[in-house]
Design a protein around this motif. Structure first.
Motif, PDB file in Angstrom:
ATOM      1  N   TRP A 146       0.988  -1.267  -0.070  1.00 35.84           N
ATOM      2  CA  TRP A 146       0.029   0.098   0.089  1.00 35.84           C
ATOM      3  C   TRP A 146       0.924   1.410  -0.015  1.00 35.84           C
ATOM      4  O   TRP A 146       0.726   2.199  -0.899  1.00 35.84           O
ATOM      5  CB  TRP A 146      -1.077  -0.080   1.210  1.00 35.84           C
ATOM      6  CG  TRP A 146      -1.459   1.256   1.644  1.00 35.84           C
ATOM      7  CD1 TRP A 146      -1.162   2.064   2.673  1.00 35.84           C
ATOM      8  CD2 TRP A 146      -2.719   2.025   0.917  1.00 35.84           C
ATOM      9  NE1 TRP A 146      -2.116   3.119   2.968  1.00 35.84           N
ATOM     10  CE2 TRP A 146      -2.937   3.104   1.669  1.00 35.84           C
ATOM     11  CE3 TRP A 146      -3.343   1.536  -0.257  1.00 35.84           C
ATOM     12  CZ2 TRP A 146      -4.220   3.854   1.444  1.00 35.84           C
ATOM     13  CZ3 TRP A 146      -4.556   2.463  -0.435  1.00 35.84           C
ATOM     14  CH2 TRP A 146      -4.731   3.767   0.353  1.00 35.84           C
ATOM     15  N   ASP A 147       1.867   1.304   0.971  1.00 38.77           N
ATOM     16  CA  ASP A 147       2.716   2.579   0.793  1.00 38.77           C
ATOM     17  C   ASP A 147       3.562   2.625  -0.281  1.00 38.77           C
ATOM     18  O   ASP A 147       3.585   3.798  -0.793  1.00 38.77           O
ATOM     19  CB  ASP A 147       3.811   2.180   2.097  1.00 38.77           C
ATOM     20  CG  ASP A 147       2.990   2.662   3.254  1.00 38.77           C
ATOM     21  OD1 ASP A 147       1.880   3.643   3.391  1.00 38.77           O
ATOM     22  OD2 ASP A 147       3.233   2.164   4.539  1.00 38.77           O
ATOM     23  N   LEU A 150       1.386   4.017  -2.894  1.00 35.49           N
ATOM     24  CA  LEU A 150       1.090   5.620  -2.707  1.00 35.49           C
ATOM     25  C   LEU A 150       2.338   6.360  -3.035  1.00 35.49           C
ATOM     26  O   LEU A 150       2.170   7.583  -3.361  1.00 35.49           O
ATOM     27  CB  LEU A 150       0.410   5.636  -1.500  1.00 35.49           C
ATOM     28  CG  LEU A 150      -0.845   5.280  -0.816  1.00 35.49           C
ATOM     29  CD1 LEU A 150      -1.095   5.423   0.482  1.00 35.49           C
ATOM     30  CD2 LEU A 150      -1.864   5.785  -1.680  1.00 35.49           C
ATOM     31  N   ASP A 151       3.521   5.722  -2.881  1.00 35.88           N
ATOM     32  CA  ASP A 151       4.793   6.575  -2.980  1.00 35.88           C
ATOM     33  C   ASP A 151       5.088   6.686  -4.358  1.00 35.88           C
ATOM     34  O   ASP A 151       6.310   7.298  -4.682  1.00 35.88           O
ATOM     35  CB  ASP A 151       5.745   6.274  -2.260  1.00 35.88           C
ATOM     36  CG  ASP A 151       5.419   6.403  -0.591  1.00 35.88           C
ATOM     37  OD1 ASP A 151       4.653   7.225  -0.375  1.00 35.88           O
ATOM     38  OD2 ASP A 151       5.865   5.716   0.022  1.00 35.88           O
ATOM     39  N   THR A 158       4.001  12.601  -5.777  1.00 34.85           N
ATOM     40  CA  THR A 158       3.541  11.185  -5.496  1.00 34.85           C
ATOM     41  C   THR A 158       2.270  11.271  -5.612  1.00 34.85           C
ATOM     42  O   THR A 158       1.495  12.035  -5.477  1.00 34.85           O
ATOM     43  CB  THR A 158       4.318  10.840  -4.215  1.00 34.85           C
ATOM     44  OG1 THR A 158       3.873  11.459  -3.196  1.00 34.85           O
ATOM     45  CG2 THR A 158       5.764  10.815  -4.478  1.00 34.85           C
ATOM     46  N   ARG A 160       0.489   9.681  -3.213  1.00 36.55           N
ATOM     47  CA  ARG A 160       0.096  10.133  -1.558  1.00 36.55           C
ATOM     48  C   ARG A 160      -0.142  11.616  -1.674  1.00 36.55           C
ATOM     49  O   ARG A 160      -0.886  12.078  -0.815  1.00 36.55           O
ATOM     50  CB  ARG A 160       1.294   9.719  -0.811  1.00 36.55           C
ATOM     51  CG  ARG A 160       1.128   9.981   0.434  1.00 36.55           C
ATOM     52  CD  ARG A 160       2.115   9.558   1.581  1.00 36.55           C
ATOM     53  NE  ARG A 160       2.786   8.174   1.330  1.00 36.55           N
ATOM     54  CZ  ARG A 160       2.232   7.139   1.832  1.00 36.55           C
ATOM     55  NH1 ARG A 160       1.197   7.171   2.854  1.00 36.55           N
ATOM     56  NH2 ARG A 160       2.745   5.941   1.643  1.00 36.55           N
ATOM     57  N   GLU A 161       1.059  12.357  -2.458  1.00 34.02           N
ATOM     58  CA  GLU A 161       0.961  13.888  -2.137  1.00 34.02           C
ATOM     59  C   GLU A 161      -0.206  14.403  -2.823  1.00 34.02           C
ATOM     60  O   GLU A 161      -0.718  15.540  -2.382  1.00 34.02           O
ATOM     61  CB  GLU A 161       2.211  14.480  -2.764  1.00 34.02           C
ATOM     62  CG  GLU A 161       3.463  14.304  -1.865  1.00 34.02           C
ATOM     63  CD  GLU A 161       4.866  14.317  -2.344  1.00 34.02           C
ATOM     64  OE1 GLU A 161       5.967  14.486  -1.815  1.00 34.02           O
ATOM     65  OE2 GLU A 161       4.887  14.535  -3.791  1.00 34.02           O
ATOM     66  N   SER A 164      -3.232  13.945  -0.523  1.00 35.14           N
ATOM     67  CA  SER A 164      -3.211  14.749   0.557  1.00 35.14           C
ATOM     68  C   SER A 164      -3.454  16.189   0.013  1.00 35.14           C
ATOM     69  O   SER A 164      -4.261  16.823   0.879  1.00 35.14           O
ATOM     70  CB  SER A 164      -1.833  14.777   1.255  1.00 35.14           C
ATOM     71  OG  SER A 164      -1.851  13.526   1.681  1.00 35.14           O
ATOM     72  N   GLU A 297      -2.086   9.451   8.173  1.00 35.33           N
ATOM     73  CA  GLU A 297      -0.767   8.825   7.922  1.00 35.33           C
ATOM     74  C   GLU A 297      -0.294   7.372   8.751  1.00 35.33           C
ATOM     75  O   GLU A 297       0.427   6.883   8.585  1.00 35.33           O
ATOM     76  CB  GLU A 297       0.421   9.806   8.034  1.00 35.33           C
ATOM     77  CG  GLU A 297       0.586  11.228   7.308  1.00 35.33           C
ATOM     78  CD  GLU A 297       0.677  10.490   5.673  1.00 35.33           C
ATOM     79  OE1 GLU A 297       1.723   9.871   5.619  1.00 35.33           O
ATOM     80  OE2 GLU A 297      -0.064  10.779   5.001  1.00 35.33           O
TER      81      GLU A 297
END
Length: 298
Positions: A146-147, A150-151, A158, A160-161, A164, A297
């Motif tokens: 998952w991480d 997202l990265d 990314t 994730r960014e 967010s 997070e």
């Protein structure tokens, strides 16, 4: 699917383990079956008015219900009542890295593994140990995958960014639900339709799924540390989807599905996994995390 409401009255009976009953328990809201005609008429007579509703369990599982016309209650007192509905802080286990993208044998999974594979997968280990002949073979992808997903870079930032950034205006409860609904739809579309797993991730996923029949549908279920824990059930917040490995490995994008000829289009495992990932941003799921002040997070 149950929206976040102040309370629920129904004319149809249900069981204590139905999604509606479990969600009402999670939300901390009243939920009752109006069994007799008198109580139904009383409730219908209050439609359109502000009401005070309280339910509680009685002896032998019976349900006590108080339903009052509160339209004349002073605003200050209404505020005091509503303050009693503030949700308790959730004691969740923060996600952690296992150093591997998957746990191949859930027979060895224990509740404390929620930090690596989420509550549903961690608790499934109990079934595999106790009733191995009556629970299906299963594995779990970890939060490492998952991480890593997202990265991934998707341009100037990314994934994730990007998520967010889109959800930054909605970090406080109560939220602007219409605007949040639109933002979450965009995030889900991004995950489902725009951002695929990397080549190396796809290879690693297929390697772990090789223990299953490639021409048999697999069911991919959510398993987060924000559900199925000792302090939060979260039933129905996230989604499950089926996928076919052969659809991903046949060298084309043409249907029908190898696992289900009645499906005119391919329905691969990667597609199913991304749809499960996208459901982390379902409206009800995000609202519950927001209401309980959960750190995204973690």
């Amino acid at each position: 699917e149950l929206p976040f409401v102040a309370g629920i009255l129904t004319f149809t009976p249900t069981t204590p383990n139905s999604h509606v009953a479990i969600l009402a328990e999670s939300y901390g809201i009243p939920f009752a079956y109006l069994e007799d005609e008198l109580s139904r008429l009383e409730a219908l007579g209050l439609v359109g008015k502000r009401v005070a509703l309280r339910t509680s369990s009685g002896y032998w599982g019976s349900c006590k219900l108080n339903l009052l016309d509160a339209s004349t209650v002073p605003e200050g007192y209404v505020g005091e009542i509503l303050a009693l509905k503030s949700p308790p802080e959730l004691h969740l286990t923060s996600k952690a890295s296992l150093g591997s993208i998957a746990v191949s044998n859930l027979s060895g999974a224990w509740p404390e593994d929620i930090r690596y594979i989420g509550g549903k997968a961690a608790n499934f280990g109990f079934l595999r140990r106790v009733v191995p002949d009556n629970s299906p073979q299963a594995m779990a992808f970890t939060f490492d995958l998952w991480d890593a997903y997202l990265d991934q870079d998707i341009g100037i930032r990314t994934l994730r960014e990007e998520i967010s950034l889109r959800l930054a205006p909605f970090s406080q409860w109560p939220a602007d639900i219409p605007a949040l609904t639109t933002a979450l739809e965009g995030v889900r579309e991004l995950i489902k339709d725009a951002v695929d797993f990397s080549i190396s991730q796809r290879a690693a996923i297929l390697d772990r799924l090789s223990v299953f029949d490639a021409e048999r549908k697999l069911r991919f279920r959510s398993s987060t540390n924000v559900e199925d824990s000792d302090s939060f059930v979260g039933a129905g917040l996230y989604d499950s989807y089926s996928g076919c490995v052969m659809d991903d490995t046949d060298g084309d994008n043409e249907g029908p599905s190898h696992c289900d000829p009645e499906q005119p289009e391919e329905r691969g495992a990667f597609r199913a996994m991304r749809k499960v990932y996208a459901s982390f941003y379902n409206l009800n799921a995000y609202l519950e995390r927001l209401r309980h002040d959960v750190d995204e997070e973690q």
